[in-house]
Design an enzyme around this catalytic site. Structure first.
Site, PDB file in Angstrom:
ATOM      1  N   GLY A 168      -4.083  16.147  -3.875  1.00 24.40           N
ATOM      2  CA  GLY A 168      -3.545  14.845  -4.277  1.00 24.40           C
ATOM      3  C   GLY A 168      -4.568  13.734  -4.159  1.00 24.40           C
ATOM      4  O   GLY A 168      -4.269  12.665  -3.642  1.00 24.40           O
ATOM      5  N   TYR A 208      11.872  14.140   3.795  1.00 24.51           N
ATOM      6  CA  TYR A 208      10.478  13.728   4.053  1.00 24.51           C
ATOM      7  C   TYR A 208      10.158  13.785   5.555  1.00 24.51           C
ATOM      8  O   TYR A 208       9.097  14.293   5.954  1.00 24.51           O
ATOM      9  CB  TYR A 208      10.307  12.315   3.502  1.00 24.51           C
ATOM     10  N   SER A 267       3.042  11.699   8.867  1.00 19.17           N
ATOM     11  CA  SER A 267       3.484  10.292   8.766  1.00 19.17           C
ATOM     12  C   SER A 267       4.093   9.902  10.103  1.00 19.17           C
ATOM     13  O   SER A 267       4.626  10.774  10.823  1.00 19.17           O
ATOM     14  CB  SER A 267       4.545  10.167   7.669  1.00 19.17           C
ATOM     15  N   ASN A 311      -3.044  16.585   1.751  1.00 16.09           N
ATOM     16  CA  ASN A 311      -2.628  15.189   1.599  1.00 16.09           C
ATOM     17  C   ASN A 311      -1.505  14.993   0.586  1.00 16.09           C
ATOM     18  O   ASN A 311      -0.675  14.113   0.758  1.00 16.09           O
ATOM     19  CB  ASN A 311      -3.853  14.353   1.175  1.00 16.09           C
TER      20      ASN A 311
HETATM   21  P1  NAP Z   1       0.715   8.720  -3.886  1.00 21.03           P
HETATM   22  O1  NAP Z   1      -0.068   7.495  -4.207  1.00 21.03           O
HETATM   23  O2  NAP Z   1       2.107   8.840  -4.413  1.00 21.03           O
HETATM   24  O3  NAP Z   1      -0.157   9.985  -4.345  1.00 21.03           O
HETATM   25  C1  NAP Z   1       0.388  11.274  -4.182  1.00 21.03           C
HETATM   26  C2  NAP Z   1      -0.637  12.300  -4.580  1.00 21.03           C
HETATM   27  O4  NAP Z   1      -0.036  13.589  -4.412  1.00 21.03           O
HETATM   28  C3  NAP Z   1      -1.089  12.193  -6.012  1.00 21.03           C
HETATM   29  O5  NAP Z   1      -2.456  12.443  -6.108  1.00 21.03           O
HETATM   30  C4  NAP Z   1      -0.310  13.298  -6.714  1.00 21.03           C
HETATM   31  O6  NAP Z   1      -1.000  13.871  -7.815  1.00 21.03           O
HETATM   32  C5  NAP Z   1      -0.192  14.328  -5.611  1.00 21.03           C
HETATM   33  N1  NAP Z   1       0.959  15.215  -5.831  1.00 21.03           N
HETATM   34  C6  NAP Z   1       2.259  14.903  -5.811  1.00 21.03           C
HETATM   35  N2  NAP Z   1       2.997  16.001  -6.098  1.00 21.03           N
HETATM   36  C7  NAP Z   1       2.129  17.015  -6.334  1.00 21.03           C
HETATM   37  C8  NAP Z   1       2.276  18.383  -6.697  1.00 21.03           C
HETATM   38  N3  NAP Z   1       3.468  18.958  -6.877  1.00 21.03           N
HETATM   39  N4  NAP Z   1       1.153  19.119  -6.854  1.00 21.03           N
HETATM   40  C9  NAP Z   1      -0.069  18.560  -6.669  1.00 21.03           C
HETATM   41  N5  NAP Z   1      -0.269  17.275  -6.340  1.00 21.03           N
HETATM   42  C10 NAP Z   1       0.816  16.511  -6.167  1.00 21.03           C
HETATM   43  O7  NAP Z   1       0.857   8.913  -2.308  1.00 21.03           O
HETATM   44  P2  NAP Z   1       0.008   8.256  -1.132  1.00 21.03           P
HETATM   45  O8  NAP Z   1       0.687   7.014  -0.688  1.00 21.03           O
HETATM   46  O9  NAP Z   1      -1.408   8.216  -1.480  1.00 21.03           O
HETATM   47  O10 NAP Z   1       0.280   9.312   0.042  1.00 21.03           O
HETATM   48  C11 NAP Z   1      -0.609  10.382   0.296  1.00 21.03           C
HETATM   49  C12 NAP Z   1      -0.093  11.151   1.501  1.00 21.03           C
HETATM   50  O11 NAP Z   1       0.004  10.267   2.628  1.00 21.03           O
HETATM   51  C13 NAP Z   1       1.290  11.739   1.303  1.00 21.03           C
HETATM   52  O12 NAP Z   1       1.380  12.997   1.937  1.00 21.03           O
HETATM   53  C14 NAP Z   1       2.195  10.754   2.021  1.00 21.03           C
HETATM   54  O13 NAP Z   1       3.387  11.345   2.461  1.00 21.03           O
HETATM   55  C15 NAP Z   1       1.302  10.343   3.185  1.00 21.03           C
HETATM   56  N6  NAP Z   1       1.664   9.058   3.768  1.00 21.03           N
HETATM   57  C16 NAP Z   1       1.515   7.906   3.054  1.00 21.03           C
HETATM   58  C17 NAP Z   1       1.829   6.700   3.656  1.00 21.03           C
HETATM   59  C18 NAP Z   1       1.624   5.413   2.945  1.00 21.03           C
HETATM   60  O14 NAP Z   1       1.827   4.356   3.569  1.00 21.03           O
HETATM   61  N7  NAP Z   1       1.213   5.415   1.702  1.00 21.03           N
HETATM   62  C19 NAP Z   1       2.331   6.674   4.956  1.00 21.03           C
HETATM   63  C20 NAP Z   1       2.494   7.855   5.633  1.00 21.03           C
HETATM   64  C21 NAP Z   1       2.149   9.053   5.031  1.00 21.03           C
HETATM   65  P3  NAP Z   1      -0.564  13.562  -9.350  1.00 21.03           P
HETATM   66  O15 NAP Z   1      -0.562  12.070  -9.507  1.00 21.03           O
HETATM   67  O16 NAP Z   1      -1.598  14.245 -10.141  1.00 21.03           O
HETATM   68  O17 NAP Z   1       0.808  14.147  -9.511  1.00 21.03           O
END
Ligand code: NAP
Length: 248
Positions: free
Chosen positions: A12, A155, A142, A90
């Site tokens: 991701g 989640y 998280s 990730n």
């Molecule tokens: P995001 O912007 O929504 O990006 C998600 C990524 O995951 C994208 O690159 C997407 O790729 C990929 N993805 C989703 N479904 C997939 C699948 N079935 N197969 C392959 N790739 C997939 O999320 P983010 O905010 O960067 O979060 C990244 C990680 O950090 C996640 O695990 C999230 O739970 C964790 N997290 C985030 C926060 C926060 O504040 N943002 C807080 C705690 C934890 P495509 O676009 O190509 O589908």
């Protein structure tokens, strides 16, 4: 192949936090496997900008909600670049709703994408790490996996599961030059968090001693540290990167 550079796969990494991790690892000299499922253009653009800057990146596509796709992804990356040294699990999704109203399919897809993928990818990548007698697995959990959250039973369960998986793998492979750690971000500015309602954002902000949300770059630096030799004696831990929101 990668001219002796360590290989890092960040799932991701087409956008969001994973993108920042890919950039940071590339900057620190890893050959980065940029991975995406749907966001082909951003993934290609990221790899192009990394390569233009003189570092190395190669793009791979896989829907990691499927076990077979996870196994194939590791096989393909290993064949094209070499054994994976650093695996950052990730990629993740949310499908929020109160438990009573949550559709079974929303439960399953979040568990498959956010938790089971980490098991299948780690299992496949561990073979190469064992052969190399060196490896790093970093699971992006998280803070809600530690403290729970309303409307996120799927989640929260996945993110808590990642902490358990981290500990189990850390115990199984900690004697083989491999460390397995989890990073638990708090509220980090990203596409995922941009979707949250304003009042929810304000209530989170009130709980953060730092008085601000985190940046993807701050998170990426923690991941890069755990990937490095400097973190060789850190194993089985969950590092919160949350401005002090959760303290144990
Ligand atoms: P995001 O912007 O929504 O990006 C998600 C990524 O995951 C994208 O690159 C997407 O790729 C990929 N993805 C989703 N479904 C997939 C699948 N079935 N197969 C392959 N790739 C997939 O999320 P983010 O905010 O960067 O979060 C990244 C990680 O950090 C996640 O695990 C999230 O739970 C964790 N997290 C985030 C926060 C926060 O504040 N943002 C807080 C705690 C934890 P495509 O676009 O190509 O589908």
């Amino acid at each position: 192949m990668s001219d002796g550079k360590k290989i890092a796969l960040v799932t991701g990494s087409s956008r969001g936090l994973g993108r920042a991790m890919a950039l940071e690892l590339a900057h620190r000299g890893y050959h980065v496997a940029v991975h995406y499922a749907r966001s082909a253009e951003p993934a290609e653009q990221l790899a192009a900008s990394i390569n233009k800057a003189g570092s190395l990146a190669t793009v791979f596509k896989a829907d990691i909600s499927q076990a077979e796709a996870c196994q194939n992804l590791i096989k393909t990356v290993s064949k094209e670049l070499g054994n994976i040294d650093v695996l950052v699990n990730n990629a993740g999704i949310t499908k929020d709703g109160l438990a009573l109203r949550m559709r079974d399919s929303d439960w399953t897809s979040v568990l498959d994408t956010d938790l089971s993928s980490a098991f299948y990818l780690s299992k496949a990548a561990l073979r190469g790490m064992l052969a190399n007698k060196w490896g790093r697995i970093i699971n992006i959990s998280s803070v809600v996996g530690i403290m729970g959250n309303v409307g996120q039973a799927n989640y929260v369960t996945a993110k808590a599961g990642l902490i358990g998986l981290t500990k189990a793998l850390a115990k199984e492979y900690g004697g083989k030059g491999i460390t397995v750690n989890a990073v638990a971000p708090g509220f980090i500015e990203s596409d995922m968090t941009a979707q949250l309602p304003e009042e929810l954002k304000s209530s989170y902000l009130a709980q953060i001693p730092a008085g601000r949300f985190g940046t993807a770059e701050e998170l990426a630096k923690t991941v890069a540290f755990l990937a490095s030799d400097d973190a060789s004696y850190i194993n089985g831990q969950t590092i919160t990167v949350d401005g002090g929101m959760v303290m144990s």
